[in-house]
Motif scaffolding. Structure first.
Motif, PDB file in Angstrom:
ATOM      1  N   ALA A  13      48.130  28.051 -25.661  1.00 15.98           N
ATOM      2  CA  ALA A  13      47.196  28.174 -24.546  1.00 15.98           C
ATOM      3  C   ALA A  13      47.107  29.608 -24.022  1.00 15.98           C
ATOM      4  N   PHE A  14      48.202  30.364 -24.150  1.00 17.01           N
ATOM      5  CA  PHE A  14      48.256  31.724 -23.614  1.00 17.01           C
ATOM      6  C   PHE A  14      48.832  32.658 -24.683  1.00 17.01           C
ATOM      7  N   PRO A  15      48.045  32.938 -25.717  1.00 18.18           N
ATOM      8  CA  PRO A  15      48.575  33.635 -26.897  1.00 18.18           C
ATOM      9  C   PRO A  15      48.905  35.104 -26.669  1.00 18.18           C
ATOM     10  N   ASP A  16      48.454  35.690 -25.550  1.00 24.17           N
ATOM     11  CA  ASP A  16      48.736  37.103 -25.293  1.00 24.17           C
ATOM     12  C   ASP A  16      49.832  37.288 -24.252  1.00 24.17           C
ATOM     13  N   THR A  17      50.620  36.231 -24.042  1.00 24.89           N
ATOM     14  CA  THR A  17      51.727  36.285 -23.081  1.00 24.89           C
ATOM     15  C   THR A  17      52.842  37.212 -23.576  1.00 24.89           C
ATOM     16  N   LEU A  18      53.410  37.965 -22.648  1.00 22.67           N
ATOM     17  CA  LEU A  18      54.619  38.744 -22.933  1.00 22.67           C
ATOM     18  C   LEU A  18      55.518  38.653 -21.709  1.00 22.67           C
ATOM     19  N   ILE A  19      56.758  38.289 -21.941  1.00 22.06           N
ATOM     20  CA  ILE A  19      57.742  38.108 -20.874  1.00 22.06           C
ATOM     21  C   ILE A  19      58.934  39.011 -21.147  1.00 22.06           C
ATOM     22  N   ALA A  20      59.270  39.832 -20.164  1.00 22.97           N
ATOM     23  CA  ALA A  20      60.458  40.675 -20.261  1.00 22.97           C
ATOM     24  C   ALA A  20      61.607  39.993 -19.520  1.00 22.97           C
ATOM     25  N   LEU A  21      62.749  39.922 -20.173  1.00 22.99           N
ATOM     26  CA  LEU A  21      63.968  39.400 -19.554  1.00 22.99           C
ATOM     27  C   LEU A  21      64.963  40.550 -19.432  1.00 22.99           C
ATOM     28  N   VAL A  22      65.286  40.898 -18.210  1.00 20.43           N
ATOM     29  CA  VAL A  22      66.295  41.929 -17.954  1.00 20.43           C
ATOM     30  C   VAL A  22      67.566  41.187 -17.551  1.00 20.43           C
ATOM     31  N   ARG A 220      77.013  45.345 -17.370  1.00 20.18           N
ATOM     32  CA  ARG A 220      76.225  45.414 -18.595  1.00 20.18           C
ATOM     33  C   ARG A 220      74.824  44.899 -18.330  1.00 20.18           C
ATOM     34  N   THR A 221      73.845  45.549 -18.945  1.00 20.47           N
ATOM     35  CA  THR A 221      72.458  45.119 -18.790  1.00 20.47           C
ATOM     36  C   THR A 221      71.706  45.347 -20.092  1.00 20.47           C
ATOM     37  N   ALA A 222      70.676  44.537 -20.311  1.00 19.78           N
ATOM     38  CA  ALA A 222      69.850  44.664 -21.513  1.00 19.78           C
ATOM     39  C   ALA A 222      68.455  44.146 -21.211  1.00 19.78           C
ATOM     40  N   VAL A 223      67.476  44.586 -22.014  1.00 26.21           N
ATOM     41  CA  VAL A 223      66.098  44.136 -21.878  1.00 26.21           C
ATOM     42  C   VAL A 223      65.695  43.410 -23.160  1.00 26.21           C
TER      43      VAL A 223
END
Length: 235
Positions: A13-22, A220-223
């Protein structure tokens, strides 16, 4: 370990979705966060000076979320996407709410870039997290209302774990159970766009900016990134 998944139906339904998880571990929410204080105050000064204003529903970034909300049966002028509601509140009051350093950080990044943001305390998540259409029988307890239980409408897009709903209307409101407090130690911060082709660079800049605010106060952190092409991520 916690997995995040975009369901095939949402991806279609939303093929151009991009989600960042920090993601962060060892978050220290009780110490001073001077860079976050500066970031929030700088935005408020720019708003007062008239050199910047939050994106509103005429902005393509917000308009895309209004269109998405309508597609799954939510009126976005009554139940607004988080970034829309936050921007409207800031424009009216001239300031951002002060919650705690971690929440203040993602609020500042969200309104600055015109992108929805949220966060989950991973120590209060059960099982994996799916971004999917609601079946209509799930339970949701809204942030700040521990005695309230709601049920999403069938077809509404939600974040959900094995216990219940973590956000309703995709990103309108977070659950009380997984809220981020000063005591939260393991957290996944979420930034979202429905228009990666157009706004993917903004999302990546926002994720980097949020990570920069978090780094001094974590072990610690990551994207990481989720998309229909890469719909599964294990943290």
């Amino acid at each position: 370990m916690t997995a995040f998944r975009i369901s095939p139906a949402v991806a279609d339904a939303f093929p151009d979705t991009l989600i960042a998880l920090v993601t962060v571990t060892g978050l220290r929410g009780h110490e001073p966060w001077p860079a976050t204080v500066t970031a929030v105050e700088d935005l408020e000064r720019q708003l007062a000076a008239g050199t910047w204003q939050p994106a509103d529903e005429t902005d393509p970034r917000i308009e895309a979320w209004h269109t998405a909300y309508r597609s799954f049966g939510t009126n976005p002028r009554r139940i607004r996407p988080s970034v829309d509601a936050l921007g409207r509140r800031m424009a009216k009051k001239g300031s951002l709410p002060r919650i705690n350093p971690a929440v203040d950080s993602y609020n500042a990044v969200s309104v600055r870039h015109g992108l929805p943001a949220g966060a989950f305390d991973l120590d209060h998540v059960t099982g994996d997290i799916d971004i999917r259409h609601a079946e209509g029988a799930e339970e949701f307890t809204p942030l700040g209302e521990p005695g309230t239980v709601e049920t999403p409408k069938p077809g509404e897009i939600i974040y959900a774990d094995t216990t219940g709903v973590l956000t309703r209307h995709w990103n309108h409101r977070d659950a009380h159970r997984t809220r981020v407090t000063e005591d939260s130690a393991r957290v996944a911060f979420v930034l979202e766009t429905l228009q990666a082709t157009r706004d993917g660079h903004l999302l990546k800049a926002a994720a980097d900016e949020l990570q920069d605010l978090l780094i001094p106060h974590t072990d610690r952190t990551a994207v990481h990134f989720l998309s229909p092409a890469h719909p599964h991520l294990t943290l």
